[in-house]
Motif scaffolding. Structure first.
Motif, short mmCIF file in Angstrom:
data_model
loop_
_atom_site.label_atom_id
_atom_site.label_comp_id
_atom_site.label_asym_id
_atom_site.label_seq_id
_atom_site.Cartn_x
_atom_site.Cartn_y
_atom_site.Cartn_z
N ILE A 181 0.76 -1.08 0.05
CA ILE A 181 0.04 -0.09 -0.05
C ILE A 181 0.99 1.21 -0.07
O ILE A 181 0.62 2.24 -0.62
N GLY A 182 2.03 1.20 0.66
CA GLY A 182 2.89 2.49 0.95
C GLY A 182 3.88 2.64 -0.41
O GLY A 182 4.50 3.67 -0.54
N ALA A 183 3.99 1.49 -1.04
CA ALA A 183 5.24 1.35 -1.86
C ALA A 183 4.62 2.28 -3.30
O ALA A 183 3.65 1.98 -3.71
N ASP A 184 5.57 3.27 -3.97
CA ASP A 184 5.21 3.82 -5.02
C ASP A 184 5.30 2.83 -6.35
O ASP A 184 4.34 3.42 -7.30
N ASP A 185 5.93 1.85 -6.36
CA ASP A 185 6.12 0.93 -7.62
C ASP A 185 5.33 -0.07 -7.64
O ASP A 185 5.37 -1.01 -8.66
N LEU A 186 4.28 -0.27 -6.66
CA LEU A 186 3.42 -1.42 -6.71
C LEU A 186 1.96 -1.04 -7.17
O LEU A 186 1.47 -0.08 -6.37
N PRO A 187 1.29 -1.71 -7.94
CA PRO A 187 -0.29 -1.28 -8.29
C PRO A 187 -1.35 -1.66 -7.18
O PRO A 187 -2.39 -1.74 -7.58
N VAL A 188 -0.82 -1.69 -5.93
CA VAL A 188 -1.81 -1.96 -4.83
C VAL A 188 -2.45 -0.63 -4.24
O VAL A 188 -1.45 0.22 -3.96
N SER A 189 -3.78 -0.54 -3.95
CA SER A 189 -3.99 0.87 -3.64
C SER A 189 -5.18 0.52 -2.44
O SER A 189 -5.70 -0.78 -2.30
#
Length: 95
Positions: free
Chosen positions: A12-20
């Protein structure tokens, strides 16, 4: 809201992962490559835990009582009570 596991919290906190995660609607999703569309998820992809029910319908119902819609929040957030712009409304209601 704390997430169900460390991997979900990281995603959730990573800018490079597509999870929101949308605190306002308590919704989790995986973003499509188009950067706009989101596939909602009901289970954590890492630990398999069932995620809490989203609150989209409840939020929309409250907005409609104010004469507003889900689409108004993007264009006119100033029309909403501040607590409806984040997770305060459902936390205060005990949802």
């Amino acid at each position: 809201m704390s997430q169900c596991c460390d991997q979900m919290a990281y995603a959730i906190g990573a800018d490079d992962l597509p999870v929101s995660y949308s605190p306002r609607l308590r919704e989790w999703g995986i973003q499509y490559r188009d950067g706009v569309s989101i596939n909602m998820i009901e289970y954590c992809p890492w630990c398999g835990k069932k995620l809490p029910k989203d609150l989209r319908d409840e939020w929309v119902e409250r907005a409609e009582k104010l004469g507003l819609s889900l689409w108004d929040v993007e264009d006119h957030p100033e029309k909403f009570p501040p607590e409806m712009l984040d997770d305060r409304w459902w936390k205060e209601a005990g949802l």
